[in-house]
Design a protein around this motif. Structure first.
Motif, PDB file in Angstrom:
ATOM      1  N   ASP A   1       0.821  -1.212   0.000  1.00 50.39           N
ATOM      2  CA  ASP A   1       0.000   0.000   0.000  1.00 50.39           C
ATOM      3  C   ASP A   1       0.859   1.269   0.000  1.00 50.39           C
ATOM      4  OD1 ASP A   1      -2.807   1.114   0.326  1.00 50.39           O
ATOM      5  OD2 ASP A   1      -1.810   2.022   2.058  1.00 50.39           O
ATOM      6  N   LYS A   2       1.929   1.269   0.764  1.00 47.92           N
ATOM      7  CA  LYS A   2       2.768   2.463   0.913  1.00 47.92           C
ATOM      8  C   LYS A   2       3.819   2.609  -0.183  1.00 47.92           C
ATOM      9  CE  LYS A   2       2.160   2.637   5.859  1.00 47.92           C
ATOM     10  NZ  LYS A   2       2.688   2.251   7.154  1.00 47.92           N
ATOM     11  N   ASN A   3       4.327   1.487  -0.705  1.00 45.81           N
ATOM     12  CA  ASN A   3       5.474   1.548  -1.615  1.00 45.81           C
ATOM     13  C   ASN A   3       5.201   1.161  -3.059  1.00 45.81           C
ATOM     14  OD1 ASN A   3       7.677   2.171   0.401  1.00 45.81           O
ATOM     15  ND2 ASN A   3       6.777   0.349   1.303  1.00 45.81           N
ATOM     16  N   ILE A   4       4.099   0.443  -3.304  1.00 41.52           N
ATOM     17  CA  ILE A   4       3.861  -0.047  -4.654  1.00 41.52           C
ATOM     18  C   ILE A   4       2.579   0.515  -5.255  1.00 41.52           C
ATOM     19  CG2 ILE A   4       3.467  -2.125  -6.047  1.00 41.52           C
ATOM     20  CD1 ILE A   4       5.364  -3.548  -4.009  1.00 41.52           C
ATOM     21  N   LYS A   5       1.474   0.448  -4.508  1.00 42.79           N
ATOM     22  CA  LYS A   5       0.195   0.945  -5.027  1.00 42.79           C
ATOM     23  C   LYS A   5      -0.658   1.466  -3.884  1.00 42.79           C
ATOM     24  CE  LYS A   5      -2.798   1.613  -8.320  1.00 42.79           C
ATOM     25  NZ  LYS A   5      -2.583   2.550  -9.382  1.00 42.79           N
ATOM     26  N   ASN A   6      -0.729   2.788  -3.789  1.00 44.32           N
ATOM     27  CA  ASN A   6      -1.550   3.432  -2.778  1.00 44.32           C
ATOM     28  C   ASN A   6      -3.014   3.031  -2.962  1.00 44.32           C
ATOM     29  OD1 ASN A   6      -2.198   5.093  -0.645  1.00 44.32           O
ATOM     30  ND2 ASN A   6      -2.350   6.920  -1.916  1.00 44.32           N
ATOM     31  N   GLY A   7      -3.679   2.667  -1.880  1.00 42.77           N
ATOM     32  CA  GLY A   7      -5.069   2.251  -1.939  1.00 42.77           C
ATOM     33  C   GLY A   7      -5.252   0.744  -1.946  1.00 42.77           C
ATOM     34  N   PHE A   8      -4.151  -0.002  -2.031  1.00 45.19           N
ATOM     35  CA  PHE A   8      -4.228  -1.469  -2.065  1.00 45.19           C
ATOM     36  C   PHE A   8      -4.902  -2.018  -0.812  1.00 45.19           C
ATOM     37  CE2 PHE A   8      -2.266  -5.661  -1.178  1.00 45.19           C
ATOM     38  CZ  PHE A   8      -2.714  -6.346  -2.299  1.00 45.19           C
ATOM     39  N   LYS A   9      -4.511  -1.509   0.344  1.00 46.61           N
ATOM     40  CA  LYS A   9      -5.051  -2.001   1.608  1.00 46.61           C
ATOM     41  C   LYS A   9      -6.562  -1.772   1.680  1.00 46.61           C
ATOM     42  CE  LYS A   9      -4.181  -1.779   6.567  1.00 46.61           C
ATOM     43  NZ  LYS A   9      -3.289  -1.223   7.594  1.00 46.61           N
ATOM     44  N   GLU A  10      -6.990  -0.602   1.273  1.00 46.06           N
ATOM     45  CA  GLU A  10      -8.423  -0.271   1.301  1.00 46.06           C
ATOM     46  C   GLU A  10      -9.218  -1.153   0.339  1.00 46.06           C
ATOM     47  OE1 GLU A  10     -11.185   3.477   0.059  1.00 46.06           O
ATOM     48  OE2 GLU A  10      -9.305   3.915   1.086  1.00 46.06           O
ATOM     49  N   LYS A  11      -8.620  -1.474  -0.788  1.00 46.13           N
ATOM     50  CA  LYS A  11      -9.272  -2.340  -1.778  1.00 46.13           C
ATOM     51  C   LYS A  11      -9.407  -3.779  -1.260  1.00 46.13           C
ATOM     52  CE  LYS A  11      -8.795  -3.362  -6.732  1.00 46.13           C
ATOM     53  NZ  LYS A  11     -10.013  -2.729  -7.204  1.00 46.13           N
ATOM     54  N   LEU A  12      -8.468  -4.209  -0.461  1.00 41.86           N
ATOM     55  CA  LEU A  12      -8.384  -5.591  -0.001  1.00 41.86           C
ATOM     56  C   LEU A  12      -9.078  -5.837   1.342  1.00 41.86           C
ATOM     57  CD1 LEU A  12      -7.006  -8.379  -0.569  1.00 41.86           C
ATOM     58  CD2 LEU A  12      -5.087  -7.514   0.779  1.00 41.86           C
ATOM     59  N   LEU A  13      -8.980  -4.863   2.256  1.00 41.80           N
ATOM     60  CA  LEU A  13      -9.439  -5.080   3.627  1.00 41.80           C
ATOM     61  C   LEU A  13     -10.569  -4.147   4.023  1.00 41.80           C
ATOM     62  CD1 LEU A  13      -5.999  -5.339   5.461  1.00 41.80           C
ATOM     63  CD2 LEU A  13      -7.357  -7.189   4.466  1.00 41.80           C
ATOM     64  N   ASN A  14     -11.382  -4.633   4.946  1.00 45.58           N
ATOM     65  CA  ASN A  14     -12.391  -3.827   5.624  1.00 45.58           C
ATOM     66  C   ASN A  14     -11.993  -3.845   7.093  1.00 45.58           C
ATOM     67  OD1 ASN A  14     -14.624  -2.417   6.374  1.00 45.58           O
ATOM     68  ND2 ASN A  14     -16.053  -4.107   6.109  1.00 45.58           N
ATOM     69  N   GLY A  15     -11.238  -2.834   7.511  1.00 44.71           N
ATOM     70  CA  GLY A  15     -10.670  -2.839   8.861  1.00 44.71           C
ATOM     71  C   GLY A  15      -9.616  -3.921   8.958  1.00 44.71           C
ATOM     72  N   SER A  16      -9.864  -4.906   9.823  1.00 48.00           N
ATOM     73  CA  SER A  16      -8.907  -6.003   9.980  1.00 48.00           C
ATOM     74  C   SER A  16      -9.429  -7.309   9.369  1.00 48.00           C
ATOM     75  CB  SER A  16      -8.598  -6.212  11.464  1.00 48.00           C
ATOM     76  OG  SER A  16      -9.788  -6.578  12.149  1.00 48.00           O
ATOM     77  N   GLU A  17     -10.420  -7.202   8.502  1.00 48.47           N
ATOM     78  CA  GLU A  17     -10.997  -8.373   7.840  1.00 48.47           C
ATOM     79  C   GLU A  17     -10.766  -8.286   6.326  1.00 48.47           C
ATOM     80  OE1 GLU A  17     -12.597 -10.962   9.412  1.00 48.47           O
ATOM     81  OE2 GLU A  17     -12.025  -9.980  11.299  1.00 48.47           O
ATOM     82  N   ILE A  18     -10.574  -9.434   5.705  1.00 50.13           N
ATOM     83  CA  ILE A  18     -10.442  -9.483   4.253  1.00 50.13           C
ATOM     84  C   ILE A  18     -11.829  -9.295   3.645  1.00 50.13           C
ATOM     85  CG2 ILE A  18      -9.767 -10.913   2.290  1.00 50.13           C
ATOM     86  CD1 ILE A  18      -7.888 -12.409   4.287  1.00 50.13           C
ATOM     87  N   LYS A  19     -11.950  -8.332   2.743  1.00 49.30           N
ATOM     88  CA  LYS A  19     -13.236  -8.080   2.091  1.00 49.30           C
ATOM     89  C   LYS A  19     -13.627  -9.267   1.213  1.00 49.30           C
ATOM     90  CE  LYS A  19     -13.001  -3.047   1.560  1.00 49.30           C
ATOM     91  NZ  LYS A  19     -12.905  -1.948   0.572  1.00 49.30           N
ATOM     92  N   TYR A  20     -14.882  -9.667   1.321  1.00 49.70           N
ATOM     93  CA  TYR A  20     -15.398 -10.706   0.431  1.00 49.70           C
ATOM     94  C   TYR A  20     -15.611 -10.086  -0.940  1.00 49.70           C
ATOM     95  CZ  TYR A  20     -18.227 -14.394  -1.505  1.00 49.70           C
ATOM     96  OH  TYR A  20     -18.687 -15.384  -2.315  1.00 49.70           O
TER      97      TYR A  20
END
Length: 94
Positions: free
Chosen positions: A38-57
């Motif tokens: 998220d910080k070094n390769i693609k900003n927004g990756f974490k938000e796209k993948l996770l909902n808080g501390s859970e993996i988004k379905y």
């Protein structure tokens, strides 16, 4: 330690690469890898993948072909030569 990270389907398009070979610290966990991407390769990756501390379905994360939900989830420690796969489809199988 060296790890391999793969991006399937939409994540391949989003990141722009199918595979990354990274050298990470020995105590790196899966959540640390997600933060790094998220910080070094693609900003927004974490938000796209996770909902808080859970993996988004319907996203799925595999470590060496095994779903992380069956290990220590986002706190799973990574090991030398691990292969981590990010897939936008939970039914994707290698």
């Amino acid at each position: 330690m060296k790890i391999k990270v793969r991006f399937i389907l939409d994540y391949y398009k989003y990141i722009g690469k199918f595979e990354l070979n990274l050298d990470v610290p020995n105590d790196f966990r899966l959540i640390d890898l997600i933060d790094y991407i998220d910080k070094n390769i693609k900003n927004g990756f974490k938000e796209k993948l996770l909902n808080g501390s859970e993996i988004k379905y319907p996203n799925m994360i595999l470590i060496n072909g095994r779903r992380v939900e069956f290990s220590n989830n986002l706190n799973t420690e990574l090991n030398e030569n691990d292969e981590i796969t990010f897939s936008p489809l939970a039914y994707f199988a290698l």
